[in-house]
Design a protein around this motif. Structure first.
Motif, mmCIF file in Angstrom:
data_model
loop_
_atom_site.group_PDB
_atom_site.id
_atom_site.type_symbol
_atom_site.label_atom_id
_atom_site.label_comp_id
_atom_site.label_asym_id
_atom_site.label_seq_id
_atom_site.Cartn_x
_atom_site.Cartn_y
_atom_site.Cartn_z
ATOM 1 N N HIS A 74 30.212 -10.401 -30.508
ATOM 2 C CA HIS A 74 30.714 -9.267 -31.268
ATOM 3 C C HIS A 74 30.297 -7.981 -30.586
ATOM 4 O O HIS A 74 29.161 -7.838 -30.165
ATOM 5 N N TYR A 75 31.225 -7.063 -30.438
ATOM 6 C CA TYR A 75 30.879 -5.742 -29.888
ATOM 7 C C TYR A 75 31.364 -4.665 -30.833
ATOM 8 O O TYR A 75 32.507 -4.667 -31.272
ATOM 9 N N ASN A 76 30.438 -3.747 -31.145
ATOM 10 C CA ASN A 76 30.748 -2.642 -32.040
ATOM 11 C C ASN A 76 31.162 -1.450 -31.189
ATOM 12 O O ASN A 76 30.344 -0.802 -30.578
ATOM 13 N N GLU A 121 24.779 -13.919 -29.231
ATOM 14 C CA GLU A 121 24.470 -12.521 -28.951
ATOM 15 C C GLU A 121 25.068 -12.093 -27.625
ATOM 16 O O GLU A 121 25.565 -11.002 -27.480
ATOM 17 N N PRO A 132 23.025 -1.019 -25.019
ATOM 18 C CA PRO A 132 23.712 -0.909 -26.301
ATOM 19 C C PRO A 132 24.133 -2.252 -26.904
ATOM 20 O O PRO A 132 24.374 -2.297 -28.103
ATOM 21 N N GLN A 133 24.257 -3.299 -26.092
ATOM 22 C CA GLN A 133 24.594 -4.585 -26.727
ATOM 23 C C GLN A 133 23.356 -5.442 -26.676
ATOM 24 O O GLN A 133 22.970 -5.919 -25.617
ATOM 25 N N HIS A 160 15.584 -11.351 -40.063
ATOM 26 C CA HIS A 160 16.318 -11.897 -38.923
ATOM 27 C C HIS A 160 15.669 -11.436 -37.618
ATOM 28 O O HIS A 160 15.607 -12.176 -36.644
ATOM 29 N N LEU A 170 29.177 -10.265 -39.973
ATOM 30 C CA LEU A 170 27.882 -10.889 -40.260
ATOM 31 C C LEU A 170 27.955 -11.724 -41.535
ATOM 32 O O LEU A 170 27.340 -12.786 -41.624
ATOM 33 N N PRO A 217 20.773 -8.393 -28.916
ATOM 34 C CA PRO A 217 20.771 -9.320 -30.062
ATOM 35 C C PRO A 217 20.177 -8.736 -31.330
ATOM 36 O O PRO A 217 20.603 -9.100 -32.423
ATOM 37 N N ASN A 260 30.633 0.334 -39.079
ATOM 38 C CA ASN A 260 29.710 -0.662 -39.606
ATOM 39 C C ASN A 260 30.351 -1.619 -40.573
ATOM 40 O O ASN A 260 29.848 -2.708 -40.788
ATOM 41 N N LYS A 282 22.571 -4.257 -34.563
ATOM 42 C CA LYS A 282 23.924 -4.494 -35.039
ATOM 43 C C LYS A 282 24.838 -3.360 -34.640
ATOM 44 O O LYS A 282 26.035 -3.453 -34.734
ATOM 45 N N GLU A 283 24.223 -2.276 -34.181
ATOM 46 C CA GLU A 283 25.030 -1.153 -33.736
ATOM 47 C C GLU A 283 24.524 -0.687 -32.386
ATOM 48 O O GLU A 283 23.356 -0.853 -32.077
ATOM 49 N N PRO A 284 25.390 -0.108 -31.573
ATOM 50 C CA PRO A 284 24.962 0.225 -30.212
ATOM 51 C C PRO A 284 24.165 1.513 -30.111
ATOM 52 O O PRO A 284 24.641 2.587 -30.452
#
Lengths: 382, 131
Positions: free
Chosen positions: B9-11, B41, A10-11, A116, B23, A13, B16, A16-18
């Motif tokens: 960063h951890y969501n 990361e 889930p983490q 990206h 970001l 690079p 969002n 942006k969301e897990p």
């Protein structure tokens, strides 16, 4: 080569969301995918229950941060349908402007993010610089950059403030000047073409079978624009094209999103020219009613569907079907057979919004890992 | 660390919004790299962990693990109303609680979502406090 399983998330690079994808690999190729979700589930539909319709508007917007206004307008559309309210023309046009601004910011965000993923950092920065211009307008109109809380039942919270129209004209002119160059670079750059073309192919038949929505479906040539199929707000007074591409690959989907930028700008300009002078009537409290209804809108990612049951203006049941929830089903099929290096591009070409998508969650407690509704209520809700 | 903090960063089940604003800190308008702040990361490289969102049961163990992966002298900033109190989701059925119920938090940034300026300000304040 020995087969092995590689976790993705889930983490990670490129996320942006897990989410968690367990990729089963045979050398460089993916042979199986196990998806594991639930990292962003918040139980929004359960939170709706027992709340007044006006409070639900506020929570509905928090389903997702990128398409926040789409959720709020789908909720408004459903509620206004139940309560029998009709917004005045000016309000409809204002709502359309905000919805299109959100589509602009979401597609620019996607373009930056997709680039990206392939390591094209300078284009990512350039696209995101343009995005700030859109956010400036959104902030001037609604007061918020991400969450707007702009809708009221039958009206909007604020009319255009002073000086806002000049800011809109100025920023939109800048966008019109800068975006075509960036889009041209996207279409011509050899790195982009090498990474996006022929990756993550979806045939037209698959797109229909899996019930894809939004740019995912339009990239495979399937008509799916709710603004055309079931016009809402001011969309039936406005001329715009539904963008279709035949390629079906990640590049075609990117092309759909980038072409929609121009359409959105043209819709905003038409709305601004159509804006009538200020409406005189004051906002009234909505009537108290019982009933059920749904509202659907075209979010930047596709059809967003909200269903509500209300009893004396208290919501007793809510259900949301978000665009990514409809699209994510095909992810497994697309990943199998692809190269491991293409995974970030394939996942990015979905424009996934995991926060939207997490609508259900299974908690493994003991042997049984599923519940009927009554068991669920007994176990977790009371 | 005092001059050039690396952040990760951890969501943790955020909507969002806060993640977008984090970001946005990187992009030309705000550009945190000019202040020596780099978004990494991997939490193993990071000095400061930004956590957005109210932590749900699925996320709880992951967040603890991500925190455990960071090297010593680590700091945590909870971003947004959800990270502080749960925000609109505090009554959700699967919530493990706000961030400080799961891992120690050094600083809170209010807002739904906070503006990029306030996130940068929080990091600057944290560094000031260290001196």
């Amino acid at each position: 080569m020995h087969d092995y399983t590689m976790p993705f998330g889930p983490q990670h690079p490129s996320l942006k969301e897990p989410i968690n994808l367990a990729l089963e690999l045979d050398g460089n190729y993916i042979t199986g995918v196990k998806m594991r979700f639930g990292y962003v589930h918040r139980g929004v539909e359960k939170i709706f229950e027992g709340k007044d319709v006006q409070k639900v508007l506020y929570v509905a917007e928090r389903v997702c941060g990128i398409c926040s206004y789409a959720h709020s307008s789908a909720c408004t559309r459903a509620m206004e349908g139940i309560l029998g309210l009709e917004a005045p023309t000016r309000v409809k046009l204002l709502r359309t402007i905000v919805a299109e601004l959100e589509r602009l910011h979401s597609h620019i965000l996607w373009a930056g993010f997709g680039l990206h993923e392939i390591g094209f950092q300078s284009m990512f920065m350039l696209f995101w610089r343009e995005r700030e211009r859109v956010l400036d307008i959104l902030e001037a109109i609604t007061g918020g950059r991400v969450h707007h809380n702009y809708n009221k039942l039958g009206s909007v919270r604020y009319d255009l403030p002073k000086g806002c129209e000049e800011l809109m004209r100025k920023n939109i002119a800048e966008l019109e000047e800068n975006l075509p160059g960036l889009i041209k670079e996207f279409e011509k750059n050899s790195v982009v073409l090498a990474r996006f073309k022929k990756v993550g192919k979806i045939s037209r038949k698959d797109a229909i079978t899996y019930g894809l929505v939004g740019p995912m479906a339009r990239g495979s040539g399937v008509k799916s624009d709710i603004r055309k199929i079931d016009p809402y707000e001011a969309y039936d007074d406005i001329r715009f094209n539904e963008i279709l591409e035949e390629g079906g690959d990640a590049y075609a989907r990117a092309k759909v999103r980038l072409t929609e930028l121009g359409e959105s700008i043209s819709i905003i300009k038409q709305c601004m020219s159509l804006l009538p002078p200020k409406p005189a009537e004051k906002w009234k409290w909505p009537p108290i009613k019982t009933g059920e209804g749904f509202g659907r809108v075209e979010a930047p990612r596709g059809e967003d569907f909200h269903y509500y049951e209300i009893e004396d203006n208290i919501v007793t049941r809510g259900k949301i079907r978000t665009p990514t929830l409809a699209n994510i089903m095909i992810l497994e099929k697309m990943l199998i057979g692809a190269e491991i290096g293409d995974t970030p591009v394939i996942v990015a070409s979905f424009d996934p919004c995991i926060g939207c998508m997490e609508r259900t969650m299974v908690i493994d407690k003991g042997k049984k890992n599923w519940f009927t509704e009554s068991e669920f209520r007994r176990k977790f809700c009371d | 660390m005092k001059r050039s903090p690396w952040i990760s960063h951890y969501n943790a089940s955020s909507c969002n919004g806060c993640d977008l604003e984090i970001l946005a800190c990187l992009t030309p308008r705000y550009d945190v790299e000019r202040l020596g702040i780099v978004l990494r990361e991997s939490p193993r490289h990071a000095d400061i962990l930004l956590v957005s969102g109210v932590v749900n049961m699925q996320n709880k163990d992951r967040l603890k693990r991500v925190y455990g992966q960071m090297a010593k002298d680590k700091y945590v900033i909870a971003i947004g109303a959800c990270g502080i109190s749960g925000g609109p989701f505090h009554e959700g059925w699967n919530m493990a609680g706000p961030v400080d119920k799961v891992i120690p938090v050094d600083m809170y940034v209010p807002g739904c979502p906070p503006r990029p300026e306030s996130i940068i300000n929080a990091i600057a304040k944290l560094l000031e406090g260290l001196e």
